[in-house]
Design a protein around this motif. Sequence first.
Motif, PDB file in Angstrom:
ATOM      1  N   LYS A 152      21.434  15.886 -14.684  1.00 29.20           N
ATOM      2  CA  LYS A 152      21.751  16.828 -15.758  1.00 29.20           C
ATOM      3  C   LYS A 152      22.996  16.399 -16.519  1.00 29.20           C
ATOM      4  CE  LYS A 152      22.468  21.761 -16.601  1.00 29.20           C
ATOM      5  NZ  LYS A 152      22.588  23.108 -15.965  1.00 29.20           N
ATOM      6  N   GLU A 153      23.979  15.812 -15.811  1.00 26.79           N
ATOM      7  CA  GLU A 153      25.240  15.439 -16.435  1.00 26.79           C
ATOM      8  C   GLU A 153      25.107  14.261 -17.385  1.00 26.79           C
ATOM      9  OE1 GLU A 153      24.715  15.638 -13.214  1.00 26.79           O
ATOM     10  OE2 GLU A 153      25.645  17.579 -12.712  1.00 26.79           O
ATOM     11  N   THR A 154      24.117  13.392 -17.169  1.00 29.13           N
ATOM     12  CA  THR A 154      23.999  12.179 -17.987  1.00 29.13           C
ATOM     13  C   THR A 154      22.860  12.236 -18.994  1.00 29.13           C
ATOM     14  OG1 THR A 154      22.607  11.114 -16.298  1.00 29.13           O
ATOM     15  CG2 THR A 154      24.994  10.752 -16.157  1.00 29.13           C
ATOM     16  N   ARG A 155      22.175  13.366 -19.076  1.00 31.08           N
ATOM     17  CA  ARG A 155      21.123  13.487 -20.087  1.00 31.08           C
ATOM     18  C   ARG A 155      21.748  13.580 -21.474  1.00 31.08           C
ATOM     19  NH1 ARG A 155      17.641  18.178 -17.070  1.00 31.08           N
ATOM     20  NH2 ARG A 155      17.022  16.946 -15.246  1.00 31.08           N
ATOM     21  N   CYS A 156      21.128  12.882 -22.404  1.00 27.75           N
ATOM     22  CA  CYS A 156      21.632  12.846 -23.774  1.00 27.75           C
ATOM     23  C   CYS A 156      20.494  13.209 -24.728  1.00 27.75           C
ATOM     24  CB  CYS A 156      22.185  11.457 -24.083  1.00 27.75           C
ATOM     25  SG  CYS A 156      22.860  11.269 -25.748  1.00 27.75           S
ATOM     26  N   GLY A 160      13.591  13.506 -30.032  1.00 25.66           N
ATOM     27  CA  GLY A 160      12.700  14.646 -29.838  1.00 25.66           C
ATOM     28  C   GLY A 160      13.430  15.950 -29.592  1.00 25.66           C
ATOM     29  N   THR A 161      14.761  15.929 -29.616  1.00 28.67           N
ATOM     30  CA  THR A 161      15.571  17.115 -29.363  1.00 28.67           C
ATOM     31  C   THR A 161      15.814  17.880 -30.652  1.00 28.67           C
ATOM     32  OG1 THR A 161      16.706  15.899 -27.601  1.00 28.67           O
ATOM     33  CG2 THR A 161      17.688  17.978 -28.309  1.00 28.67           C
ATOM     34  N   ARG A 162      15.695  19.185 -30.605  1.00 26.73           N
ATOM     35  CA  ARG A 162      15.934  20.013 -31.789  1.00 26.73           C
ATOM     36  C   ARG A 162      17.408  20.004 -32.153  1.00 26.73           C
ATOM     37  NH1 ARG A 162      13.431  25.752 -30.684  1.00 26.73           N
ATOM     38  NH2 ARG A 162      14.288  26.042 -32.772  1.00 26.73           N
ATOM     39  N   LYS A 163      17.694  20.207 -33.441  1.00 30.09           N
ATOM     40  CA  LYS A 163      19.063  20.144 -33.937  1.00 30.09           C
ATOM     41  C   LYS A 163      19.950  21.183 -33.273  1.00 30.09           C
ATOM     42  CE  LYS A 163      21.767  19.975 -38.218  1.00 30.09           C
ATOM     43  NZ  LYS A 163      21.702  20.012 -39.706  1.00 30.09           N
ATOM     44  N   VAL A 164      19.413  22.366 -33.019  1.00 29.51           N
ATOM     45  CA  VAL A 164      20.204  23.428 -32.383  1.00 29.51           C
ATOM     46  C   VAL A 164      20.688  22.989 -31.005  1.00 29.51           C
ATOM     47  CG1 VAL A 164      20.139  25.799 -31.504  1.00 29.51           C
ATOM     48  CG2 VAL A 164      18.989  25.228 -33.653  1.00 29.51           C
ATOM     49  N   LYS A 165      19.813  22.336 -30.245  1.00 30.54           N
ATOM     50  CA  LYS A 165      20.190  21.879 -28.910  1.00 30.54           C
ATOM     51  C   LYS A 165      21.176  20.707 -28.974  1.00 30.54           C
ATOM     52  CE  LYS A 165      16.104  23.496 -26.433  1.00 30.54           C
ATOM     53  NZ  LYS A 165      15.002  23.147 -25.505  1.00 30.54           N
ATOM     54  N   LEU A 170      26.785  18.863 -28.051  1.00 29.74           N
ATOM     55  CA  LEU A 170      28.077  18.377 -28.549  1.00 29.74           C
ATOM     56  C   LEU A 170      29.190  19.374 -28.249  1.00 29.74           C
ATOM     57  CD1 LEU A 170      26.882  16.923 -31.978  1.00 29.74           C
ATOM     58  CD2 LEU A 170      27.679  15.610 -29.998  1.00 29.74           C
ATOM     59  N   GLU A 171      28.899  20.638 -28.413  1.00 29.40           N
ATOM     60  CA  GLU A 171      29.905  21.671 -28.145  1.00 29.40           C
ATOM     61  C   GLU A 171      30.239  21.739 -26.658  1.00 29.40           C
ATOM     62  OE1 GLU A 171      28.770  24.735 -31.827  1.00 29.40           O
ATOM     63  OE2 GLU A 171      28.069  25.129 -29.787  1.00 29.40           O
ATOM     64  N   CYS A 172      29.226  21.601 -25.808  1.00 28.64           N
ATOM     65  CA  CYS A 172      29.466  21.643 -24.359  1.00 28.64           C
ATOM     66  C   CYS A 172      30.311  20.461 -23.904  1.00 28.64           C
ATOM     67  CB  CYS A 172      28.133  21.650 -23.609  1.00 28.64           C
ATOM     68  SG  CYS A 172      27.194  23.170 -23.761  1.00 28.64           S
ATOM     69  N   HIS A 173      30.224  19.330 -24.611  1.00 26.61           N
ATOM     70  CA  HIS A 173      30.995  18.144 -24.253  1.00 26.61           C
ATOM     71  C   HIS A 173      32.268  18.011 -25.081  1.00 26.61           C
ATOM     72  CE1 HIS A 173      27.089  17.178 -22.434  1.00 26.61           C
ATOM     73  NE2 HIS A 173      27.718  16.305 -21.684  1.00 26.61           N
ATOM     74  N   SER A 174      32.595  19.079 -25.837  1.00 26.92           N
ATOM     75  CA  SER A 174      33.826  19.131 -26.643  1.00 26.92           C
ATOM     76  C   SER A 174      33.934  17.943 -27.589  1.00 26.92           C
ATOM     77  CB  SER A 174      35.058  19.182 -25.727  1.00 26.92           C
ATOM     78  OG  SER A 174      34.997  20.308 -24.872  1.00 26.92           O
ATOM     79  N   LEU A 175      32.810  17.590 -28.231  1.00 26.01           N
ATOM     80  CA  LEU A 175      32.791  16.475 -29.174  1.00 26.01           C
ATOM     81  C   LEU A 175      32.793  17.015 -30.605  1.00 26.01           C
ATOM     82  CD1 LEU A 175      30.094  14.251 -27.430  1.00 26.01           C
ATOM     83  CD2 LEU A 175      32.570  13.893 -27.441  1.00 26.01           C
ATOM     84  N   PRO A 176      33.781  16.640 -31.418  1.00 24.80           N
ATOM     85  CA  PRO A 176      33.848  17.142 -32.797  1.00 24.80           C
ATOM     86  C   PRO A 176      32.762  16.531 -33.674  1.00 24.80           C
ATOM     87  CG  PRO A 176      35.545  15.489 -32.428  1.00 24.80           C
ATOM     88  CD  PRO A 176      34.880  15.715 -31.097  1.00 24.80           C
ATOM     89  N   ILE A 189      26.372  10.520 -33.128  1.00 29.33           N
ATOM     90  CA  ILE A 189      27.557  10.940 -32.357  1.00 29.33           C
ATOM     91  C   ILE A 189      27.194  11.061 -30.879  1.00 29.33           C
ATOM     92  CG2 ILE A 189      29.243  12.789 -32.019  1.00 29.33           C
ATOM     93  CD1 ILE A 189      29.010  13.406 -35.008  1.00 29.33           C
ATOM     94  N   CYS A 190      26.020  11.619 -30.596  1.00 29.70           N
ATOM     95  CA  CYS A 190      25.570  11.743 -29.195  1.00 29.70           C
ATOM     96  C   CYS A 190      25.416  10.361 -28.563  1.00 29.70           C
ATOM     97  CB  CYS A 190      24.244  12.493 -29.139  1.00 29.70           C
ATOM     98  SG  CYS A 190      24.337  14.223 -29.636  1.00 29.70           S
TER      99      CYS A 190
END
Length: 226
Positions: A152-156, A160-165, A170-176, A189-190
């Motif tokens: 779970k910690e290394t999933r990026c 296929g990931t929705r923009k909301v997710k 990014l917010e959970c990883h404190s990335l501006p 960025i991800c």
Amino acid sequence: MGFRYKTSQRKMYMKEETLDVVCRRVNALRSLRNHQEEGRQMVYVNETWFTTWMHHRKEWVDTTQPNTSATFSRQVHPGEGERFVVEAGGTHEGFIDESFLCYPAKNKTRDYHGEMNSSLFIRWLTSQLLPVLTEPSVVVLDNIPYHSQLTKETRCPTTGTRKVKIVKWLECHSLPFPPHATYSELLLICKENRHEPRYTVDEIIRSWGHEVIQLPPTHPELNAIR
């Protein structure tokens, strides 16, 4: 023999190995050799399928007997019969008896990988294989999706990931990120900030005191259990 090594003029309809796969193959072979030189027990894992009425199209028969004789050839039922999936581990001494898992397949296709999933494989791994390994071993796995599920910690996020997710990740990883960033910018960025991949199965195996080697894609010949 009359052969000469030269550039081929024919179109080659085959997929060449990418540099990533080449490096993974080299690293896997190097790890296998190093562990073998250390005297570690190598445990190869694989799965396959069979049917209750499996038979070959040709076989050796006693032609001195009439065709109606029971000894002329085996009597084979029509059709393939019920299909089963088998999972097992093996070492240089042979198969590990306690590791055998056999269950009926639900679909009729010959792709048995659809009959296995991550949760079933982990349950087999922790209940049948790892408990019977009496010495620190090296578990060798094929490159199959349920062997390579990221922690779970290394999933990026992926394409296929929705923009909301993606924004939530990014917010959970404190990335501006810019307030009006596009989907592609967010994915970039991800990608630039993703962690080194770690796999759930690998973590479980190491927690039991063993090492693990993930074989590269399209190299089933490296798995000795085959």
